[in-house]
Scaffold this active site. Structure first.
Site, PDB file in Angstrom:
ATOM      1  N   TYR A 250       1.079  -1.215   0.010  1.00  0.00           N
ATOM      2  CA  TYR A 250      -0.009  -0.122  -0.043  1.00  0.00           C
ATOM      3  C   TYR A 250       0.840   1.267  -0.127  1.00  0.00           C
ATOM      4  CZ  TYR A 250      -3.487   3.145   1.755  1.00  0.00           C
ATOM      5  OH  TYR A 250      -4.211   4.329   2.203  1.00  0.00           O
TER       6      TYR A 250
ATOM      7  N   THR B 155       1.499   3.845   1.607  1.00  0.00           N
ATOM      8  CA  THR B 155       2.563   4.223   3.012  1.00  0.00           C
ATOM      9  C   THR B 155       3.429   3.257   3.095  1.00  0.00           C
ATOM     10  OG1 THR B 155       0.848   3.565   4.450  1.00  0.00           O
ATOM     11  CG2 THR B 155       0.590   5.663   3.978  1.00  0.00           C
ATOM     12  N   LYS B 156       3.225   1.975   2.835  1.00  0.00           N
ATOM     13  CA  LYS B 156       4.211   1.045   3.483  1.00  0.00           C
ATOM     14  C   LYS B 156       5.697   1.168   3.036  1.00  0.00           C
ATOM     15  CE  LYS B 156       0.946  -1.245   5.699  1.00  0.00           C
ATOM     16  NZ  LYS B 156      -0.365  -0.552   5.131  1.00  0.00           N
ATOM     17  N   SER B 157       6.436   0.131   3.365  1.00  0.00           N
ATOM     18  CA  SER B 157       7.996   0.426   3.333  1.00  0.00           C
ATOM     19  C   SER B 157       8.485   0.246   1.807  1.00  0.00           C
ATOM     20  CB  SER B 157       8.759  -0.710   4.313  1.00  0.00           C
ATOM     21  OG  SER B 157       8.120  -1.906   3.832  1.00  0.00           O
TER      22      SER B 157
END
Ligand SMILES: Cc1ncc(COP(=O)(O)O)c(C=O)c1O
Length: 392
Positions: free
Chosen positions: A187, A189-191
């Protein structure tokens, strides 16, 4: 009297995606290739991701939610089964269990952390339990030795919700190689991100095959295999499936991000270290615990407001940060406090006191690889100012 300062400072968001020329070029190459949906790039992304983790199989899908759904299906979860889920998680972890007309059996956090408590997992297991879904909250791995021991003893599956924990490791083992299946999120905002996207890793070839088939309508061959030069058009619908496939456009973005995953992790860890060192120098906010036997992915940096030191609570601290043009988030409103869980599933406020206590004081600070030193210092200075202004 309000202490909120009036400021023209630029807004510092909770998250800013780190994508560069490499990602743009990779996506453009796919756009110009003539093949946009699931094809060679998805296969390459699966291979490279599995190699990175050291997992036998990786199946790319369009979200971690889809990954969790397919993982439960691979384990043969059926109507009436029970699946153990922490109350301290996002909607997706509990929702997928209900897709099967199963009840998510919620479990509290440990007193000292946001993680699921293995002792309470043990107590929650019944003859109907099919799986345990630990969530590696913020990127800090759960106590996997204890959880795997319980699962083996009780003959239930472990599906790890690793939406926050790429890349991370526990006792020297990569997250993605421990439970029966592990689900990752890409997604925004993920790493690492593909905009929307997910991956399931497993050592079990039968699970991998079943998830691949279910992810594309339950049919025996994917489109790339049918439309390629040496492909054959005939296919069979083996069972009722879903439309969960990732596209080559997304996979190209994912491959470019994967190259930077270790760099991103180191940067996140460095920012977390700066935050923790600074927070230790004044009262008011409790820094998150740091693992000594694990590698933390630092997807989130969650501080807790210390009510014994401040006269204001979490919500007001968020307003104070907002007034200083600093974005934050809260992870998570425990599942049992939501209407769906109270009205339909009978959970009630007060039932999981540790999760409620953590939630009441939690604030997720901005944390992303491209944060500048100036931005980090702004957050620290704002917290210090708030701590001084509202000292108890
Ligand atoms: C713990 C957890 N699990 C699952 C998900 C779902 O991930 P996705 O948005 O990729 O479906 C999220 C999303 O933020 C999450 O935080």
């Amino acid at each position: 009297m309000s202490h909120l300062p009036v400021t023209e400072t630029l807004f510092l968001p909770f998250h800013r995606t780190s994508v560069g020329e490499e990602e743009a070029r990779a996506v453009l190459d796919v756009l110009q290739s003539g093949w946009l949906t699931s094809g060679p790039k998805v296969k390459e992304f699966e291979t490279e991701f599995a190699r990175f983790i050291g997992a036998a199989h990786a199946v790319a899908v369009n979200s971690c939610t889809a990954a969790l759904h397919l993982a439960l299906a691979a384990c043969g979860v059926e109507e009436g089964d029970e699946v153990i889920v922490p109350t301290m998680t996002f909607a997706a972890t509990g929702e997928v269990v209900q897709y099967f007309k199963c009840k998510p059996i919620l479990v509290d956090c440990k007193k000292e952390s946001f993680h699921i408590d293995p002792e309470q997992i043990d107590r929650a297991i019944t003859s109907r339990t099919r799986a345990i879904v630990p969530v590696h909250f913020a990127g800090f791995p759960c106590e996997m030795d204890a959880i795997v021991d319980i699962a083996k003893k009780q003959k239930v599956r472990v599906i790890e919700d690793a939406a926050h924990s790429f890349p991370a490791s526990y006792n020297g083992r990569m997250i993605g190689t421990i439970g029966d299946l592990t689900c990752f999120s890409f997604y925004a905002t993920k790493s690492i991100t593909t905009g929307e996207g997910g991956m399931v890793t497993t050592e079990n070839p039968e699970f991998a095959d079943r998830m691949r088939i279910l992810s594309l309508h339950g049919i025996s061959k994917d489109a790339w295999t049918r439309y390629a030069a040496n492909g054959a058009w005939r296919y069979d619908i083996l069972e009722m499936g879903f439309k969960d496939n990732l596209t080559d456009l997304q996979a190209a973005l994912g491959l470019a991000q994967l190259e930077k995953a270790e760099l991103f992790r180191k940067r996140r860890a460095a920012i977390a270290r700066l935050y923790s060192l600074s927070l230790a120098s004044f009262d008011g906010f409790l820094p998150p615990p740091e693992p000594d036997n694990s590698c933390h992915a630092w997807h989130l940096y969650v501080v807790r407001v210390d009510p014994s030191c401040l006269t204001i609570g979490r919500d007001q601290v968020i307003e104070e940060l907002k007034a200083r043009r600093i974005g934050t988030s809260v992870h998570f409103i425990p599942l049992h406090l939501h209407s769906l869980y109270q009205k339909r599933l009978g959970y009630r406020t007060g039932q999981f006191p540790h999760a409620e206590q953590h939630f009441a004081n939690a604030i997720s600070l901005p944390l992303f690889p491209d944060m500048t030193r100036e931005e980090i210092d702004r957050v620290i200075a704002a917290l210090q100012e708030i701590a001084v202004t509202y000292r108890r």
